[in-house]
Write an enzyme that holds these catalytic residues in place. Structure first.
Site, PDB file in Angstrom:
ATOM      1  N   ARG A  44       1.024  -1.702  -0.566  1.00  0.00           N
ATOM      2  CA  ARG A  44      -0.670  -0.018   0.137  1.00  0.00           C
ATOM      3  C   ARG A  44       0.891   0.838   0.095  1.00  0.00           C
ATOM      4  O   ARG A  44       0.076   2.102   0.438  1.00  0.00           O
ATOM      5  CB  ARG A  44      -0.910  -0.152   0.918  1.00  0.00           C
ATOM      6  CG  ARG A  44      -1.971  -0.694   0.789  1.00  0.00           C
ATOM      7  CD  ARG A  44      -3.162  -0.739   1.889  1.00  0.00           C
ATOM      8  NE  ARG A  44      -4.375  -1.688   2.272  1.00  0.00           N
ATOM      9  CZ  ARG A  44      -4.351  -3.538   3.343  1.00  0.00           C
ATOM     10  NH1 ARG A  44      -3.065  -3.483   3.774  1.00  0.00           N
ATOM     11  NH2 ARG A  44      -5.501  -4.173   2.993  1.00  0.00           N
TER      12      ARG A  44
ATOM     13  N   LYS B 279      11.126 -16.339   7.062  1.00  0.00           N
ATOM     14  CA  LYS B 279      10.827 -16.682   8.220  1.00  0.00           C
ATOM     15  C   LYS B 279      10.419 -15.636   9.167  1.00  0.00           C
ATOM     16  O   LYS B 279      11.236 -14.421   8.737  1.00  0.00           O
ATOM     17  CB  LYS B 279      12.078 -17.226   8.678  1.00  0.00           C
ATOM     18  CG  LYS B 279      13.838 -16.677   8.482  1.00  0.00           C
ATOM     19  CD  LYS B 279      13.479 -15.589   9.273  1.00  0.00           C
ATOM     20  CE  LYS B 279      14.139 -14.275   9.247  1.00  0.00           C
ATOM     21  NZ  LYS B 279      13.962 -12.720   9.938  1.00  0.00           N
TER      22      LYS B 279
ATOM     23  N   ASP C 261       3.390  -8.749  17.231  1.00  0.00           N
ATOM     24  CA  ASP C 261       3.452  -8.677  16.191  1.00  0.00           C
ATOM     25  C   ASP C 261       4.841  -9.692  15.740  1.00  0.00           C
ATOM     26  O   ASP C 261       5.190  -9.218  14.978  1.00  0.00           O
ATOM     27  CB  ASP C 261       4.504  -7.492  16.642  1.00  0.00           C
ATOM     28  CG  ASP C 261       3.339  -6.448  16.304  1.00  0.00           C
ATOM     29  OD1 ASP C 261       2.592  -6.147  15.666  1.00  0.00           O
ATOM     30  OD2 ASP C 261       3.351  -5.258  17.185  1.00  0.00           O
TER      31      ASP C 261
END
Length: 346
Positions: A37, A94, A170
């Site tokens: 975006r 990863k 996160d």
């Protein structure tokens, strides 16, 4: 045969510097679209690869044959699940996931759908790692007792962003970032870990995630791995120090491929991944040691393996079951640091 159309989710550092150029230079693969975006990143991807930028991962599903997930860590599992459910094979940067439960769920879904799922553990194709594997295969170190491996840097001022300021949701911090590589390498070289001890710290003001972490693994075969990952190391230790009954292998400095990719050098360039002789590691003892040529780094081999897996049914370049085991070790490290004890794996 037609090229395999690849949709890349994420055009931050991982997508821009690693996945996009490697995909672009792999015969049989074609970067077809990028999900971002960010207008600047969209413009850069379009200019460099002549591909459209789309706002959502789901927008890729009708126009690609393979989905590569290089978006923030917290999005890896939901995007991979959505792509697999849509009938598309998937490469995930990863870490594959935050937990081994999530990792097993993704592996089971891929098996149920008969689709390739693999994890971008590119450090298996670092020149130093390839060299060490060669030395171990020919018994040059004798019986290995200890494996020391480091990804360290000196970055006293935080860069910001989710990797440093985000919480557990996160999946940020060095344990899951660099630790995913270090643990994966240790397990590939010396087999499963039976115990894990960890020290996990956040040293810099304003940093919520770990930035100074140490792991000690005891492998079932008797080798002990000591693994460091840090952003606050003023004087760097050796990248690798491997101690065996016949001598040691010591390697300074990081593999050259990342710097080349960040500088815009195409990975298909002749000599890409070759290391200068003055950077080669030392094999032997203090009394007698000699330089050992570093094997050329070969990140392109990962995506060559992806192409073979999709066309020929060959095993994926990284077995997703390996990512499950790596995640188990990372979970055990978190528990060890929280409780101040050694965690035992079954």
């Amino acid at each position: 045969m037609d090229d395999i159309r690849v949709g890349l989710v994420g055009y931050g550092p991982a997508g821009r510097f690693f996945h996009a150029p490697l995909i672009h230079d792999t015969p049989g693969l074609r970067l077809a679209a990028v999900v971002t975006r960010d207008p600047g990143r969209a413009e850069e991807a379009g200019s460099r690869y002549d591909v459209p930028a789309l706002p959502r991962a789901e927008d890729l599903f009708g126009r690609c044959d393979l989905v590569v997930v290089a978006s923030p860590n917290r999005t890896h599992v939901p995007i991979a699940e959505a792509a697999l459910s849509a009938g598309l094979p998937v490469v995930v940067d990863k870490p594959l996931s935050a937990t081994s439960v999530e990792a097993r769920r993704l592996v089971a879904l891929a098996e149920e759908r008969g689709l390739m799922l693999t994890v971008f553990q590119n450090r298996r194709w670092d020149g130093d790692f390839l060299t060490l594997r060669h030395l171990l295969a020919k018994g040059a170190l004798g019986e290995v007792a200890r494996f020391e491996s480091r990804f360290e840097r000196w970055r006293p001022e935080p860069k910001g962003g989710w990797r440093e300021s985000g919480g557990a949701e996160d999946v940020g911090g060095l344990l899951y970032d660099l630790g995913s590589h270090l643990v994966d390498q240790a397990l590939r070289l010396f087999g499963p870990a039976r115990t894990v001890y960890a020290e996990i710290d956040s040293r810099r003001p304003g940093v919520a995630s770990d930035d100074d972490t140490f792991l000690a693994l005891a492998h079932a075969g008797g080798v002990r791995s000591h693994l460091w990952m840090s952003a606050v190391t003023g004087r760097l230790g050796p990248r690798l120090r491997v101690l065996g009954s016949a001598g040691a292998y010591v390697k300074e400095g990081l593999d050259v491929q990342e710097d080349l990719l960040r500088a815009g050098v195409a990975p298909g360039t002749p000599g890409f991944g070759e290391e200068a002789e003055d950077r080669w590691g030392l094999l032997g003892t203090d009394e007698a040691a000699g330089r050992v040529r570093t094997e050329p780094g070969a990140y392109l081999d990962f995506y060559r393996g992806v192409e073979r897996s999709l066309r020929e049914g060959a095993p994926p370049p990284v077995d997703p079951a390996d990512a499950v085991e790596t995640t188990r070790v990372l979970e055990a490290a978190l528990l060890s640091a929280e409780q101040g004890t050694v965690t035992h794996l079954r």
